[in-house]
Design a protein around this motif. Structure first.
Motif, mmCIF file in Angstrom:
data_model
loop_
_atom_site.group_PDB
_atom_site.id
_atom_site.type_symbol
_atom_site.label_atom_id
_atom_site.label_comp_id
_atom_site.label_asym_id
_atom_site.label_seq_id
_atom_site.Cartn_x
_atom_site.Cartn_y
_atom_site.Cartn_z
ATOM 1 N N GLY A 164 21.991 34.405 44.500
ATOM 2 C CA GLY A 164 22.865 35.573 44.548
ATOM 3 C C GLY A 164 22.426 36.669 43.601
ATOM 4 N N PRO A 165 23.055 37.831 43.698
ATOM 5 C CA PRO A 165 22.693 38.963 42.835
ATOM 6 C C PRO A 165 23.091 38.722 41.381
ATOM 7 C CG PRO A 165 24.661 39.468 44.101
ATOM 8 C CD PRO A 165 24.138 38.172 44.639
ATOM 9 N N VAL A 166 22.301 39.254 40.480
ATOM 10 C CA VAL A 166 22.631 39.211 39.052
ATOM 11 C C VAL A 166 23.609 40.350 38.788
ATOM 12 C CG1 VAL A 166 21.731 39.330 36.708
ATOM 13 C CG2 VAL A 166 20.353 38.292 38.520
ATOM 14 N N LEU A 167 24.817 40.025 38.362
ATOM 15 C CA LEU A 167 25.876 41.025 38.225
ATOM 16 C C LEU A 167 25.872 41.621 36.821
ATOM 17 C CD1 LEU A 167 28.656 39.091 40.163
ATOM 18 C CD2 LEU A 167 27.103 40.857 41.015
ATOM 19 N N ALA A 168 25.496 42.889 36.744
ATOM 20 C CA ALA A 168 25.346 43.553 35.450
ATOM 21 C C ALA A 168 26.638 44.207 34.966
ATOM 22 C CB ALA A 168 24.238 44.602 35.539
ATOM 23 N N ARG A 169 27.535 44.558 35.878
ATOM 24 C CA ARG A 169 28.767 45.258 35.493
ATOM 25 C C ARG A 169 29.736 44.313 34.795
ATOM 26 N NH1 ARG A 169 31.190 47.437 40.730
ATOM 27 N NH2 ARG A 169 32.939 47.793 39.296
ATOM 28 N N LYS A 170 30.252 44.734 33.650
ATOM 29 C CA LYS A 170 31.139 43.885 32.861
ATOM 30 C C LYS A 170 32.471 43.615 33.545
ATOM 31 C CE LYS A 170 29.359 45.133 28.288
ATOM 32 N NZ LYS A 170 29.704 45.692 26.952
ATOM 33 N N SER A 171 32.887 44.499 34.427
ATOM 34 C CA SER A 171 34.221 44.389 35.020
ATOM 35 C C SER A 171 34.302 43.384 36.163
ATOM 36 C CB SER A 171 34.668 45.765 35.536
ATOM 37 O OG SER A 171 33.756 46.251 36.517
ATOM 38 N N VAL A 172 33.173 42.844 36.608
ATOM 39 C CA VAL A 172 33.194 41.961 37.779
ATOM 40 C C VAL A 172 33.194 40.498 37.360
ATOM 41 C CG1 VAL A 172 32.003 43.649 39.210
ATOM 42 C CG2 VAL A 172 30.673 41.927 37.982
ATOM 43 N N LYS A 173 33.702 39.656 38.266
ATOM 44 C CA LYS A 173 33.678 38.215 38.037
ATOM 45 C C LYS A 173 32.231 37.734 38.068
ATOM 46 C CE LYS A 173 35.904 33.959 39.685
ATOM 47 N NZ LYS A 173 36.749 33.354 40.747
ATOM 48 N N TYR A 174 31.923 36.735 37.270
ATOM 49 C CA TYR A 174 30.578 36.162 37.161
ATOM 50 C C TYR A 174 29.575 37.155 36.557
ATOM 51 C CZ TYR A 174 32.736 32.904 40.462
ATOM 52 O OH TYR A 174 33.589 32.030 41.081
ATOM 53 N N HIS A 175 30.091 38.081 35.741
ATOM 54 C CA HIS A 175 29.215 39.014 35.032
ATOM 55 C C HIS A 175 28.193 38.248 34.199
ATOM 56 C CE1 HIS A 175 27.780 42.011 32.224
ATOM 57 N NE2 HIS A 175 28.381 41.409 31.206
ATOM 58 N N GLU A 176 26.956 38.717 34.238
ATOM 59 C CA GLU A 176 25.876 38.088 33.476
ATOM 60 C C GLU A 176 25.481 38.998 32.310
ATOM 61 O OE1 GLU A 176 23.831 35.993 31.692
ATOM 62 O OE2 GLU A 176 23.999 34.941 33.620
ATOM 63 N N PRO A 177 25.925 38.701 31.081
ATOM 64 C CA PRO A 177 25.591 39.544 29.927
ATOM 65 C C PRO A 177 24.086 39.694 29.708
ATOM 66 C CG PRO A 177 27.352 38.009 29.377
ATOM 67 C CD PRO A 177 26.816 37.585 30.711
#
Length: 297
Positions: A164-177
């Motif tokens: 799946g996509p690497v989620l950069a946005r802090k506001s989304v579930k499963y955010h990846e710091p």
């Protein structure tokens, strides 16, 4: 030195958990750790009333089929607080917990996963070590059949593989710091097994035990596990019998004699309202009641 330390940890844990010498010497087929939380009593009861044997049947499962099944949970922030006492009382009733040296918390799932595999391989000598969530339905005979095809492979990682996509946005579930480690924004993760259910062979569990202090933890535990095997000579097995949908998929397959090993709802990352629906899923998608006991293996 690390091997010596790992052996010492095995001996220490075996004593702490009162594992008998007979159990330590025995070879099991699989150890199933059901990831659970303090707030999930209803989920646990739904599992106990469906696919997880209870009482003497749980012991029979271990002795005759070589299958260990335990709910896996650590400790609360307040040691020996009300949450821990509730689990202790539940353990006295059911005897189906594996308590980890781990402080519970949603953002600590990667650490919990690492501790589970390290603890399990220290306590039981098995072909496979499995992590499953407490809102997933499992058919034990079908699972054993699926994994038996990979029994003689030294380093195998089995699950429903995804990227799946690497989620950069802090506001989304499963955010990846640590999204920046995966390249440009919009990149995808490396291939890894989805977190609801996965199995690893003994060599990989031992690798985690020996190297647990060095293994990096990402925000998502399934990503963390997949990252630990990158660079190793590991066979990734994309096994779709471990991620059937509970809508019609698992029921149709059961009717055709191709019973799923594990079922859940993708949209809920588990069975939606599992405490209420587990019995229905078991009725529609479960294997025959005596399937495990009538199998030759």
């Amino acid at each position: 030195m690390k091997l010596v330390a790992a052996r010492a940890e095995r001996e220490s844990l075996s004593g702490k958990f009162n594992i008998s010498n007979e159990a330590k010497k025995r070879k099991y087929f699989m150890v199933i750790g059901i990831n659970t939380a303090f707030s999930s009593r209803k989920r646990r009861d739904s599992v106990r009333s469906t696919w997880m044997p209870q009482g003497e049947n749980l012991k029979k499962l271990e002795e005759e089929k070589g299958i260990i099944v335990r709910f896996v949970i650590g400790h609360s922030v307040l040691s020996h607080g009300i949450l821990d006492k509730a689990i202790e009382a539940e353990e006295k009733t059911h005897g189906d917990f594996l308590r980890l040296e781990h402080t519970e918390g949603y953002m600590k799932l990667s650490a919990k996963t690492k501790t589970f595999f390290a603890t399990a391989v220290s306590l039981w000598d098995a072909e496979f070590y499995i992590k499953v969530d407490d809102d997933v339905h499992v058919n034990l005979a079908s699972l054993k059949k699926a994994l038996s095809a990979h029994q003689n492979k030294p380093r195998v990682y089995v699950g429903c593989m995804k990227s799946g996509p690497v989620l950069a946005r802090k506001s989304v579930k499963y955010h990846e710091p640590e999204y920046w480690k995966f390249g440009e924004v919009g990149n995808k993760y490396f291939r890894h097994a989805t977190g609801q259910f996965y199995a690893i062979s003994k060599d990989l569990a031992t690798y985690i035990l020996i190297n647990q202090d060095l293994l990096h933890k990402y925000a998502n535990e399934d990503v963390s596990l997949g990252s630990w095997f990158i660079g190793l000579n590991v066979e990734h097995v994309d096994e779709k019998r471990l991620c059937c949908s509970t809508s019609q998929d698992c029921e149709l397959k059961a009717m055709m004699g191709h019973v799923c090993a594990a079922s859940f709802d993708w949209k809920c990352s588990g069975i939606c309202r599992s405490a209420e629906r587990m019995a229905d899923v078991h009725e529609r998608c479960g294997e025959p009641q005596n399937a495990l006991w009538t199998s030759n293996s």
